[in-house]
Design a protein around this motif. Structure first.
Motif, PDB file in Angstrom:
ATOM      1  N   GLY A 143       0.789  -1.232   0.000  1.00 57.03           N
ATOM      2  CA  GLY A 143       0.000   0.000   0.000  1.00 57.03           C
ATOM      3  C   GLY A 143       0.821   1.283   0.000  1.00 57.03           C
ATOM      4  O   GLY A 143       0.342   2.322   0.445  1.00 57.03           O
ATOM      5  N   GLY A 144       2.061   1.206  -0.493  1.00 55.43           N
ATOM      6  CA  GLY A 144       2.886   2.408  -0.604  1.00 55.43           C
ATOM      7  C   GLY A 144       3.621   2.785   0.662  1.00 55.43           C
ATOM      8  O   GLY A 144       4.239   3.855   0.720  1.00 55.43           O
ATOM      9  N   LYS A 145       3.587   1.914   1.682  1.00 56.33           N
ATOM     10  CA  LYS A 145       4.238   2.229   2.953  1.00 56.33           C
ATOM     11  C   LYS A 145       5.010   1.021   3.463  1.00 56.33           C
ATOM     12  O   LYS A 145       4.721  -0.116   3.088  1.00 56.33           O
ATOM     13  CB  LYS A 145       3.205   2.648   4.004  1.00 56.33           C
ATOM     14  CG  LYS A 145       2.403   3.891   3.648  1.00 56.33           C
ATOM     15  CD  LYS A 145       1.382   4.191   4.733  1.00 56.33           C
ATOM     16  CE  LYS A 145       0.553   5.418   4.366  1.00 56.33           C
ATOM     17  NZ  LYS A 145      -0.451   5.724   5.412  1.00 56.33           N
ATOM     18  N   GLY A 146       5.965   1.298   4.354  1.00 57.36           N
ATOM     19  CA  GLY A 146       6.711   0.208   4.967  1.00 57.36           C
ATOM     20  C   GLY A 146       7.935   0.725   5.687  1.00 57.36           C
ATOM     21  O   GLY A 146       8.204   1.926   5.718  1.00 57.36           O
ATOM     22  N   VAL A 147       8.654  -0.194   6.294  1.00 56.71           N
ATOM     23  CA  VAL A 147       9.919   0.128   6.948  1.00 56.71           C
ATOM     24  C   VAL A 147      10.986  -0.751   6.306  1.00 56.71           C
ATOM     25  O   VAL A 147      10.908  -1.980   6.384  1.00 56.71           O
ATOM     26  CB  VAL A 147       9.870  -0.126   8.468  1.00 56.71           C
ATOM     27  CG1 VAL A 147      11.178   0.342   9.115  1.00 56.71           C
ATOM     28  CG2 VAL A 147       8.684   0.581   9.108  1.00 56.71           C
ATOM     29  N   LEU A 148      11.961  -0.108   5.663  1.00 54.49           N
ATOM     30  CA  LEU A 148      13.043  -0.825   5.006  1.00 54.49           C
ATOM     31  C   LEU A 148      14.202  -0.964   5.973  1.00 54.49           C
ATOM     32  O   LEU A 148      14.670   0.027   6.549  1.00 54.49           O
ATOM     33  CB  LEU A 148      13.487  -0.060   3.752  1.00 54.49           C
ATOM     34  CG  LEU A 148      14.596  -0.708   2.923  1.00 54.49           C
ATOM     35  CD1 LEU A 148      14.116  -2.026   2.328  1.00 54.49           C
ATOM     36  CD2 LEU A 148      15.059   0.239   1.818  1.00 54.49           C
ATOM     37  N   LYS A 149      14.680  -2.197   6.175  1.00 56.00           N
ATOM     38  CA  LYS A 149      15.756  -2.448   7.133  1.00 56.00           C
ATOM     39  C   LYS A 149      16.802  -3.372   6.517  1.00 56.00           C
ATOM     40  O   LYS A 149      16.461  -4.317   5.800  1.00 56.00           O
ATOM     41  CB  LYS A 149      15.213  -3.124   8.407  1.00 56.00           C
ATOM     42  CG  LYS A 149      14.189  -2.298   9.171  1.00 56.00           C
ATOM     43  CD  LYS A 149      13.703  -3.039  10.410  1.00 56.00           C
ATOM     44  CE  LYS A 149      12.704  -2.219  11.204  1.00 56.00           C
ATOM     45  NZ  LYS A 149      12.231  -2.945  12.416  1.00 56.00           N
ATOM     46  N   THR A 150      18.071  -3.087   6.811  1.00 56.66           N
ATOM     47  CA  THR A 150      19.109  -4.032   6.433  1.00 56.66           C
ATOM     48  C   THR A 150      18.911  -5.318   7.231  1.00 56.66           C
ATOM     49  O   THR A 150      18.438  -5.294   8.372  1.00 56.66           O
ATOM     50  CB  THR A 150      20.509  -3.459   6.709  1.00 56.66           C
ATOM     51  OG1 THR A 150      20.613  -3.110   8.099  1.00 56.66           O
ATOM     52  CG2 THR A 150      20.756  -2.209   5.873  1.00 56.66           C
ATOM     53  N   ARG A 151      19.268  -6.441   6.612  1.00 57.67           N
ATOM     54  CA  ARG A 151      19.062  -7.715   7.301  1.00 57.67           C
ATOM     55  C   ARG A 151      19.985  -7.879   8.497  1.00 57.67           C
ATOM     56  O   ARG A 151      19.637  -8.566   9.458  1.00 57.67           O
ATOM     57  CB  ARG A 151      19.250  -8.874   6.318  1.00 57.67           C
ATOM     58  CG  ARG A 151      18.042  -9.074   5.409  1.00 57.67           C
ATOM     59  CD  ARG A 151      18.279 -10.122   4.324  1.00 57.67           C
ATOM     60  NE  ARG A 151      18.715 -11.419   4.845  1.00 57.67           N
ATOM     61  CZ  ARG A 151      18.852 -12.497   4.084  1.00 57.67           C
ATOM     62  NH1 ARG A 151      18.581 -12.438   2.784  1.00 57.67           N
ATOM     63  NH2 ARG A 151      19.253 -13.642   4.612  1.00 57.67           N
ATOM     64  N   ARG A 152      21.160  -7.244   8.447  1.00 59.49           N
ATOM     65  CA  ARG A 152      22.147  -7.437   9.505  1.00 59.49           C
ATOM     66  C   ARG A 152      22.652  -6.099  10.032  1.00 59.49           C
ATOM     67  O   ARG A 152      22.636  -5.088   9.353  1.00 59.49           O
ATOM     68  CB  ARG A 152      23.334  -8.258   8.987  1.00 59.49           C
ATOM     69  CG  ARG A 152      22.962  -9.658   8.526  1.00 59.49           C
ATOM     70  CD  ARG A 152      24.145 -10.398   7.945  1.00 59.49           C
ATOM     71  NE  ARG A 152      25.158 -10.680   8.944  1.00 59.49           N
ATOM     72  CZ  ARG A 152      25.158 -11.744   9.746  1.00 59.49           C
ATOM     73  NH1 ARG A 152      24.182 -12.633   9.674  1.00 59.49           N
ATOM     74  NH2 ARG A 152      26.123 -11.936  10.640  1.00 59.49           N
ATOM     75  N   PHE A 153      23.107  -6.112  11.298  1.00 61.03           N
ATOM     76  CA  PHE A 153      23.829  -5.005  11.932  1.00 61.03           C
ATOM     77  C   PHE A 153      23.025  -3.707  12.021  1.00 61.03           C
ATOM     78  O   PHE A 153      23.555  -2.628  11.834  1.00 61.03           O
ATOM     79  CB  PHE A 153      25.159  -4.732  11.209  1.00 61.03           C
ATOM     80  CG  PHE A 153      26.041  -5.934  11.123  1.00 61.03           C
ATOM     81  CD1 PHE A 153      26.486  -6.575  12.271  1.00 61.03           C
ATOM     82  CD2 PHE A 153      26.397  -6.465   9.887  1.00 61.03           C
ATOM     83  CE1 PHE A 153      27.294  -7.693  12.197  1.00 61.03           C
ATOM     84  CE2 PHE A 153      27.200  -7.595   9.802  1.00 61.03           C
ATOM     85  CZ  PHE A 153      27.646  -8.198  10.962  1.00 61.03           C
ATOM     86  N   LEU A 183      11.666  -5.589   3.876  1.00 56.93           N
ATOM     87  CA  LEU A 183      10.676  -4.522   4.000  1.00 56.93           C
ATOM     88  C   LEU A 183       9.561  -5.038   4.890  1.00 56.93           C
ATOM     89  O   LEU A 183       9.006  -6.111   4.641  1.00 56.93           O
ATOM     90  CB  LEU A 183      10.101  -4.122   2.640  1.00 56.93           C
ATOM     91  CG  LEU A 183       9.077  -2.979   2.690  1.00 56.93           C
ATOM     92  CD1 LEU A 183       9.766  -1.648   2.946  1.00 56.93           C
ATOM     93  CD2 LEU A 183       8.247  -2.917   1.411  1.00 56.93           C
ATOM     94  N   GLU A 184       9.248  -4.275   5.951  1.00 56.02           N
ATOM     95  CA  GLU A 184       8.158  -4.635   6.850  1.00 56.02           C
ATOM     96  C   GLU A 184       6.964  -3.736   6.575  1.00 56.02           C
ATOM     97  O   GLU A 184       7.120  -2.524   6.335  1.00 56.02           O
ATOM     98  CB  GLU A 184       8.588  -4.448   8.311  1.00 56.02           C
ATOM     99  CG  GLU A 184       9.787  -5.278   8.714  1.00 56.02           C
ATOM    100  CD  GLU A 184      10.280  -4.917  10.113  1.00 56.02           C
ATOM    101  OE1 GLU A 184       9.663  -4.038  10.750  1.00 56.02           O
ATOM    102  OE2 GLU A 184      11.282  -5.505  10.549  1.00 56.02           O
ATOM    103  N   ALA A 185       5.777  -4.307   6.604  1.00 58.75           N
ATOM    104  CA  ALA A 185       4.570  -3.499   6.471  1.00 58.75           C
ATOM    105  C   ALA A 185       4.500  -2.507   7.627  1.00 58.75           C
ATOM    106  O   ALA A 185       4.884  -2.827   8.752  1.00 58.75           O
ATOM    107  CB  ALA A 185       3.331  -4.391   6.453  1.00 58.75           C
ATOM    108  N   LEU A 186       4.030  -1.306   7.338  1.00 54.64           N
ATOM    109  CA  LEU A 186       3.913  -0.274   8.373  1.00 54.64           C
ATOM    110  C   LEU A 186       2.675  -0.561   9.217  1.00 54.64           C
ATOM    111  O   LEU A 186       1.554  -0.637   8.697  1.00 54.64           O
ATOM    112  CB  LEU A 186       3.826   1.106   7.720  1.00 54.64           C
ATOM    113  CG  LEU A 186       4.089   2.314   8.614  1.00 54.64           C
ATOM    114  CD1 LEU A 186       5.493   2.247   9.208  1.00 54.64           C
ATOM    115  CD2 LEU A 186       3.931   3.600   7.821  1.00 54.64           C
ATOM    116  N   ILE A 187       2.875  -0.707  10.517  1.00 55.37           N
ATOM    117  CA  ILE A 187       1.800  -1.104  11.426  1.00 55.37           C
ATOM    118  C   ILE A 187       1.297   0.121  12.197  1.00 55.37           C
ATOM    119  O   ILE A 187       2.097   0.833  12.823  1.00 55.37           O
ATOM    120  CB  ILE A 187       2.288  -2.165  12.426  1.00 55.37           C
ATOM    121  CG1 ILE A 187       2.803  -3.398  11.679  1.00 55.37           C
ATOM    122  CG2 ILE A 187       1.176  -2.551  13.401  1.00 55.37           C
ATOM    123  CD1 ILE A 187       1.781  -4.080  10.824  1.00 55.37           C
TER     124      ILE A 187
END
Length: 363
Positions: A143-153, A183-187
């Motif tokens: 839906g055009g939103k999320g939280v992008l995170k590196t897998r490590r560190f 990428l995690e869905a924005l909650i």
């Protein structure tokens, strides 16, 4: 190495990492008649001040690791980014608690989410991101939103970027280093909570109360108990934490961070991430429980029975970050406050210098 090895008073626990968590673990070990040997590459580690022995060496120094292993009866760690080969090398010589698998799972956000899904606990939707195209497609699905995170560190807000509209994805993959990501869905959560859970050698599990956590600049500022959640939510949090440690055959204390989502149908918890160690949001247990999270971890690592996780007082834990610690003299004047300083030689902005637990009688 006998996985069921149990220690006796006078034995030595090796601790990988010499920061404030290692320091407080060493203090708890001493109170239980156990010695500690801290292994850390930083010669200014605050844990050295309170340990019986310490080693300054890189985590990849095999000779130093062998000498370390020969001097201890079990090994634990104060942070989750211990190099995997280091933990595996030690595990072949001496019991490492929590085990190597807990590190493997928690060091990689994709592995962590896959494990949590398999363990039967609720989490936010996620996607494996290996390219900018993967990111664009996943953001469209979410839906055009999320939280992008590196897998490590990644920790304390590092290695991540908020995506609040599709345009925010432009260049985001390169900006975070073009490394493997999720990428995690924005909650739309009401607040962040956590539960500290422990598991012993025999599979016994003890969970502390849920804490409500408040962050400033991506760093935990306060943890409050009680958290203001329903009994059903408290029971659900403990059950989810229990599934996680059982699924990992985990020995020791773990911090489980969760989102509290409140809707008309009631409260719902989603696990955000796990930390295979004692946790900042559990510092309140030092003064509001008979058995602190540090005592509990040492008990589990030693193969001893777990203590009570019941709370005898309400508490607000406040992190003293950077120059907040300069107020130590004023904190000492508060009748219901207990000050914990970490003995760090240099004060820096954003650095955790200590914490204070403010206690009131349990209502």
């Amino acid at each position: 190495m006998n996985a069921k090895t149990r220690l006796s008073p006078g034995d030595t626990i090796g601790i990988l990492g010499g920061g404030q968590l290692g320091r407080m673990l060493a203090q708890s070990a001493a109170s239980l008649g156990l010695k500690t040997h801290i292994f850390c590459p930083d010669p200014n580690s605050p844990a050295f001040d309170v340990s019986a022995t310490f080693t300054v060496a890189p985590y990849e120094d095999i000779d130093a690791l062998d000498r370390f292993a020969s001097s201890v009866d079990a090994v634990t760690y104060e942070f989750e980014n211990v190099p995997g080969p280091t933990a595996a090398h030690l595990d072949a010589k001496v019991p490492v608690r929590p085990g190597v698998r807990a590190l493997e799972v928690s060091q990689d956000r994709l592995f962590e989410k896959q494990f949590l899904s398999g363990a039967g606990v609720a989490i936010a939707d996620f996607a494996d991101i290996a390219s900018q195209q993967d990111l664009d497609e996943a953001v469209a699905r979410f839906g055009g939103k999320g939280v992008l995170k590196t897998r490590r560190f990644g920790y304390d807000g590092k290695g991540q970027q908020m995506i609040r509209k599709p345009e925010d994805t432009d260049g985001a993959f390169e900006k975070l280093g073009a490394v493997p990501m999720v990428l995690e869905a924005l909650i739309p959560f009401e607040c962040e909570v956590s539960v500290i859970v422990s598991r012993d050698l025999d599979g016994g599990i003890a969970c502390y109360d849920v804490a409500r956590n408040h962050h400033e600049n991506h760093i935990l500022k306060t943890s409050t108990v009680p958290a203001g959640v329903s009994q059903a939510t408290l029971d659900a949090a403990r059950a989810m934490a229990g599934k996680i440690v059982a699924g990992l055959d985990y020995i020791g204390v773990m911090g489980v961070e969760m989102f509290l989502v409140r809707k008309e149908a009631g409260e719902r918890l989603l696990v955000n991430e796990i930390a295979p160690r004692v946790h900042n949001s559990g510092h309140w247990t030092q003064d509001a429980c008979l058995t602190s999270q540090f005592d509990q971890h040492i008990r589990a690592v030693a193969g001893w029975p777990l203590g009570s996780a019941e709370r005898h007082s309400d508490a607000v834990m406040e992190n003293l970050i950077g120059f907040d610690a300069d107020s130590w003299h004023e904190v000492l004047k508060e009748p219901a406050a207990r000050l914990h300083l970490y003995g760090k030689a240099e004060t820096r902005e954003g650095r955790k210098m200590g914490h204070v637990n403010r206690i009131s009688l349990k209502s």
